[in-house]
Design a protein around this motif. Structure first.
Motif, PDB file in Angstrom:
ATOM      1  N   LEU A   1       8.287   9.002  12.284  1.00  0.00           N
ATOM      2  CA  LEU A   1       7.241   8.524  11.383  1.00  0.00           C
ATOM      3  C   LEU A   1       5.956   9.332  11.558  1.00  0.00           C
ATOM      4  O   LEU A   1       5.276   9.655  10.580  1.00  0.00           O
ATOM      5  CB  LEU A   1       6.969   7.041  11.631  1.00  0.00           C
ATOM      6  CG  LEU A   1       8.041   6.060  11.148  1.00  0.00           C
ATOM      7  CD1 LEU A   1       7.709   4.643  11.603  1.00  0.00           C
ATOM      8  CD2 LEU A   1       8.184   6.102   9.625  1.00  0.00           C
ATOM      9  N   ALA A   2       5.633   9.651  12.820  1.00  0.00           N
ATOM     10  CA  ALA A   2       4.428  10.446  13.068  1.00  0.00           C
ATOM     11  C   ALA A   2       4.531  11.824  12.419  1.00  0.00           C
ATOM     12  O   ALA A   2       3.540  12.368  11.933  1.00  0.00           O
ATOM     13  CB  ALA A   2       4.203  10.587  14.570  1.00  0.00           C
ATOM     14  N   THR A   3       5.739  12.374  12.400  1.00  0.00           N
ATOM     15  CA  THR A   3       5.953  13.676  11.771  1.00  0.00           C
ATOM     16  C   THR A   3       5.859  13.586  10.251  1.00  0.00           C
ATOM     17  O   THR A   3       5.260  14.440   9.586  1.00  0.00           O
ATOM     18  CB  THR A   3       7.320  14.242  12.175  1.00  0.00           C
ATOM     19  OG1 THR A   3       7.364  14.402  13.597  1.00  0.00           O
ATOM     20  CG2 THR A   3       7.580  15.582  11.514  1.00  0.00           C
ATOM     21  N   ASP A   4       6.447  12.516   9.696  1.00  0.00           N
ATOM     22  CA  ASP A   4       6.503  12.378   8.236  1.00  0.00           C
ATOM     23  C   ASP A   4       5.179  11.916   7.625  1.00  0.00           C
ATOM     24  O   ASP A   4       4.858  12.282   6.488  1.00  0.00           O
ATOM     25  CB  ASP A   4       7.606  11.380   7.854  1.00  0.00           C
ATOM     26  CG  ASP A   4       8.989  11.907   8.182  1.00  0.00           C
ATOM     27  OD1 ASP A   4       9.134  13.125   8.377  1.00  0.00           O
ATOM     28  OD2 ASP A   4       9.932  11.087   8.260  1.00  0.00           O
ATOM     29  N   LEU A   5       4.437  11.073   8.354  1.00  0.00           N
ATOM     30  CA  LEU A   5       3.210  10.487   7.817  1.00  0.00           C
ATOM     31  C   LEU A   5       2.066  10.813   8.766  1.00  0.00           C
ATOM     32  O   LEU A   5       1.840  10.131   9.765  1.00  0.00           O
ATOM     33  CB  LEU A   5       3.371   8.967   7.664  1.00  0.00           C
ATOM     34  CG  LEU A   5       4.471   8.514   6.696  1.00  0.00           C
ATOM     35  CD1 LEU A   5       4.725   7.017   6.823  1.00  0.00           C
ATOM     36  CD2 LEU A   5       4.090   8.861   5.255  1.00  0.00           C
ATOM     37  N   SER A   6       1.328  11.844   8.448  1.00  0.00           N
ATOM     38  CA  SER A   6       0.286  12.333   9.358  1.00  0.00           C
ATOM     39  C   SER A   6      -0.860  11.343   9.526  1.00  0.00           C
ATOM     40  O   SER A   6      -1.625  11.419  10.491  1.00  0.00           O
ATOM     41  CB  SER A   6      -0.262  13.674   8.858  1.00  0.00           C
ATOM     42  OG  SER A   6      -0.806  13.539   7.548  1.00  0.00           O
ATOM     43  N   GLY A   7      -0.997  10.397   8.609  1.00  0.00           N
ATOM     44  CA  GLY A   7      -2.081   9.427   8.712  1.00  0.00           C
ATOM     45  C   GLY A   7      -1.839   8.344   9.742  1.00  0.00           C
ATOM     46  O   GLY A   7      -2.766   7.596  10.097  1.00  0.00           O
TER      47      GLY A   7
ATOM     48  N   ILE B   1       0.843  -1.190   0.000  1.00  0.00           N
ATOM     49  CA  ILE B   1       0.000   0.000   0.000  1.00  0.00           C
ATOM     50  C   ILE B   1       0.883   1.246   0.000  1.00  0.00           C
ATOM     51  O   ILE B   1       2.028   1.202   0.465  1.00  0.00           O
ATOM     52  CB  ILE B   1      -0.941   0.032   1.227  1.00  0.00           C
ATOM     53  CG1 ILE B   1      -0.132   0.120   2.536  1.00  0.00           C
ATOM     54  CG2 ILE B   1      -1.877  -1.168   1.234  1.00  0.00           C
ATOM     55  CD1 ILE B   1      -0.978   0.362   3.767  1.00  0.00           C
ATOM     56  N   PRO B   2       0.394   2.354  -0.504  1.00  0.00           N
ATOM     57  CA  PRO B   2       1.153   3.605  -0.376  1.00  0.00           C
ATOM     58  C   PRO B   2       1.321   3.953   1.098  1.00  0.00           C
ATOM     59  O   PRO B   2       0.414   3.756   1.908  1.00  0.00           O
ATOM     60  CB  PRO B   2       0.271   4.625  -1.103  1.00  0.00           C
ATOM     61  CG  PRO B   2      -0.619   3.827  -1.985  1.00  0.00           C
ATOM     62  CD  PRO B   2      -0.850   2.533  -1.274  1.00  0.00           C
ATOM     63  N   ALA B   3       2.483   4.473   1.432  1.00  0.00           N
ATOM     64  CA  ALA B   3       2.752   4.812   2.829  1.00  0.00           C
ATOM     65  C   ALA B   3       1.725   5.792   3.371  1.00  0.00           C
ATOM     66  O   ALA B   3       1.368   5.739   4.557  1.00  0.00           O
ATOM     67  CB  ALA B   3       4.156   5.383   2.959  1.00  0.00           C
ATOM     68  N   THR B   4       1.220   6.675   2.510  1.00  0.00           N
ATOM     69  CA  THR B   4       0.268   7.689   2.970  1.00  0.00           C
ATOM     70  C   THR B   4      -1.093   7.104   3.327  1.00  0.00           C
ATOM     71  O   THR B   4      -1.908   7.767   3.976  1.00  0.00           O
ATOM     72  CB  THR B   4       0.085   8.765   1.888  1.00  0.00           C
ATOM     73  OG1 THR B   4      -0.251   8.127   0.643  1.00  0.00           O
ATOM     74  CG2 THR B   4       1.356   9.582   1.723  1.00  0.00           C
ATOM     75  N   GLU B   5      -1.355   5.853   2.922  1.00  0.00           N
ATOM     76  CA  GLU B   5      -2.637   5.220   3.249  1.00  0.00           C
ATOM     77  C   GLU B   5      -2.579   4.425   4.546  1.00  0.00           C
ATOM     78  O   GLU B   5      -3.609   3.967   5.051  1.00  0.00           O
ATOM     79  CB  GLU B   5      -3.075   4.301   2.100  1.00  0.00           C
ATOM     80  CG  GLU B   5      -3.409   5.043   0.821  1.00  0.00           C
ATOM     81  CD  GLU B   5      -3.916   4.121  -0.274  1.00  0.00           C
ATOM     82  OE1 GLU B   5      -4.172   2.930   0.034  1.00  0.00           O
ATOM     83  OE2 GLU B   5      -4.059   4.586  -1.422  1.00  0.00           O
ATOM     84  N   ALA B   6      -1.398   4.242   5.085  1.00  0.00           N
ATOM     85  CA  ALA B   6      -1.246   3.452   6.305  1.00  0.00           C
ATOM     86  C   ALA B   6      -1.743   4.238   7.513  1.00  0.00           C
ATOM     87  O   ALA B   6      -1.563   5.452   7.606  1.00  0.00           O
ATOM     88  CB  ALA B   6       0.210   3.067   6.499  1.00  0.00           C
ATOM     89  N   ASP B   7      -2.360   3.502   8.462  1.00  0.00           N
ATOM     90  CA  ASP B   7      -2.752   4.122   9.727  1.00  0.00           C
ATOM     91  C   ASP B   7      -1.990   3.548  10.916  1.00  0.00           C
ATOM     92  O   ASP B   7      -2.116   4.028  12.042  1.00  0.00           O
ATOM     93  CB  ASP B   7      -4.259   3.995   9.960  1.00  0.00           C
ATOM     94  CG  ASP B   7      -4.746   2.552   9.978  1.00  0.00           C
ATOM     95  OD1 ASP B   7      -3.940   1.634  10.248  1.00  0.00           O
ATOM     96  OD2 ASP B   7      -5.947   2.329   9.734  1.00  0.00           O
ATOM     97  N   THR B   8      -1.193   2.512  10.655  1.00  0.00           N
ATOM     98  CA  THR B   8      -0.484   1.816  11.734  1.00  0.00           C
ATOM     99  C   THR B   8       0.969   1.586  11.347  1.00  0.00           C
ATOM    100  O   THR B   8       1.261   1.182  10.213  1.00  0.00           O
ATOM    101  CB  THR B   8      -1.145   0.453  12.031  1.00  0.00           C
ATOM    102  OG1 THR B   8      -2.506   0.666  12.405  1.00  0.00           O
ATOM    103  CG2 THR B   8      -0.419  -0.289  13.145  1.00  0.00           C
ATOM    104  N   ALA B   9       1.876   1.848  12.286  1.00  0.00           N
ATOM    105  CA  ALA B   9       3.283   1.486  12.136  1.00  0.00           C
ATOM    106  C   ALA B   9       3.555   0.313  13.065  1.00  0.00           C
ATOM    107  O   ALA B   9       3.379   0.428  14.285  1.00  0.00           O
ATOM    108  CB  ALA B   9       4.193   2.659  12.478  1.00  0.00           C
ATOM    109  N   THR B  10       3.943  -0.821  12.474  1.00  0.00           N
ATOM    110  CA  THR B  10       4.175  -2.039  13.253  1.00  0.00           C
ATOM    111  C   THR B  10       5.666  -2.339  13.318  1.00  0.00           C
ATOM    112  O   THR B  10       6.303  -2.602  12.290  1.00  0.00           O
ATOM    113  CB  THR B  10       3.433  -3.231  12.630  1.00  0.00           C
ATOM    114  OG1 THR B  10       2.037  -2.934  12.550  1.00  0.00           O
ATOM    115  CG2 THR B  10       3.647  -4.487  13.458  1.00  0.00           C
TER     116      THR B  10
END
Length: 415
Positions: free
Chosen positions: A282-288, A245-254
């Motif tokens: 990651l929270a800063t780079d990917l707001s989702g 999936i595109p990184a911008t569509e992710a809601d979870t970092a595992t």
């Protein structure tokens, strides 16, 4: 990389380029060590340090033990001098009496290690030296005491302020990628294709801490999967057929794997800083991204089951989940800390036990150590500090309500 890190890297690179081979010195290593501590000249000291380190590494175990035992005995503190200077300081506290006490209470071997480290490229050699000491000195009290001096100095040299966080990806240098394969300690990387699946896709990340004096040696690294929802199976997570999936569509970092790389840095903790820094970045780079979890093994679970005489031969998945939850929440070491080492690590970092899964790691290793079960530890970035403080104070295992309810059912079902 920060400006400070770049500056430090430049300084170390210049030091490395400035080294010139020293002529060989035929004296025994023990004499060279004594001479280095007593040396006043910088050039002669560097030559002695280079001779010691270049000759130590190829020694066999017996030769290394002779050297270590010399450091442990001949370069130890003199108890009479420590007592005398302490008594003087107690009678007349002053700058001079305190300095005398500090000089007497620090063993000469600490100064030896410092002087060895003045040599360019020496830090990595000293890390390898400590790995030998840990391996050979186990059970020998004087050598275990010697290790305290190594650890004392390493805690300063490898503090968070000196560490450089670097992303590792498929474009990273091959010699770094080879070390990621070699050092992976949780889920073995079987091939270059396997490594590519962990680094190349847009929904995969890897980060490592480096020290400026060891620029080609990762100290610790973490592998991260960016997902929709919280995963419950590592085989699915690492499948070659996983739907990218595109990184911008992710809601979870595992965070599914953390590996320490240097045996000589045992008990020098980097994992807590690494996870928190990566989560923050990651929270800063990917707001989702709204959820930060691990998918972690439960390495002491099967040993605990055996010790409790609990058979899981015919256990269904719900029974295994309940037993795993009971183990994580209620199995304790003397003193009250959780029995499971991975649980101690993540709970000590401020995470909570979020969910337990059966059939989550079906590899031979996963079944042998965890009966196939895995656990999600949740890192709530707003509550990490208070969770950490509560755990440090009370040893209470923070968990989701479902996990607590699950653990309560474990003893209600006959084994």
């Amino acid at each position: 990389m920060s400006i400070l890190a770049e500056l430090l890297s430049t300084v170390f690179e210049r030091r490395q380029r400035s080294v010139q081979p020293a002529p060989s010195d035929g004296r025994p290593l023990q004499e060279l060590a004594d001479a280095l501590v007593g040396s006043a000249g910088e050039t002669s000291g560097l030559a002695l340090a280079e001779e010691i380190l270049s000759r130590f590494e190829p020694l066999d175990d017996d030769g290394k033990l002779v050297f270590f035992r010399h450091l442990a005995s001949a370069m130890n503190i003199a108890p009479d001098a420590v007592r005398a200077t302490l008594e003087t300081y107690e009678r007349d506290p002053s700058k001079a009496s305190y300095r005398a006490f500090m000089a007497a209470s620090e063993p000469r071997r600490q100064e030896l290690i410092r002087r060895l480290n003045r040599l360019p490229n020496a830090t990595g050699a000293l890390v390898r030296m400590r790995a030998d000491l840990l391996r050979l000195g186990r059970g020998e009290p004087e050598l275990e005491a010697l290790d305290i001096d190594f650890r004392h100095l390493f805690l300063s040299w490898f503090n968070r302020g000196f560490l450089v966080l670097r992303p590792i990806n498929w474009e990273s240098p091959a010699h770094i990628l080879e070390k990621i394969i070699a050092y992976e300690a949780v889920h073995a990387i079987d091939s270059w294709d396997d490594l590519r699946r962990r680094l190349a896709p847009a929904d995969r990340r890897c980060f490592a801490f480096f020290h400026p004096s060891m620029p080609d040696e990762p100290l610790i690294f973490v592998e991260v999967a960016l997902t929709k929802g919280i995963p419950d199976s590592v085989q699915t997570l690492l499948s070659e057929n996983h739907a990218e999936i595109p990184a911008t569509e992710a809601d979870t970092a595992t965070f599914y794997s953390i590996s320490n790389c240097q045996a000589g840095l045992a008990s020098i903790s980097f994992g807590s800083s690494l996870i928190k820094q990566v989560a923050s970045d990651l929270a800063t780079d990917l707001s989702g991204l709204s959820t930060f979890v691990t998918l972690s093994p439960i390495p002491g679970f099967t040993r605990w089951l055996e010790a409790e005489d609990i058979s899981t031969t015919d256990a269904d998945p719900e029974r295994l989940r309940a037993l795993a939850a009971d183990y994580l929440l209620n199995a304790k070491r003397p003193g009250g800390l959780p029995l499971d080492p991975v649980a101690r690590f993540h709970l000590g970092n401020g995470a909570i036990v979020h969910a337990v899964h059966a059939e989550a790691d079906t590899s031979d290793k996963g079944r042998a150590q965890s009966a196939g079960t895995m656990v999600n530890y949740l890192y709530d970035l707003e509550n990490i500090a208070q969770n950490h403080e509560r755990f440090a104070t009370t040893q209470e295992v923070a968990c989701a309500p479902e996990v607590k309810s699950l653990a309560a059912t474990a003893r209600s079902v006959p084994a």
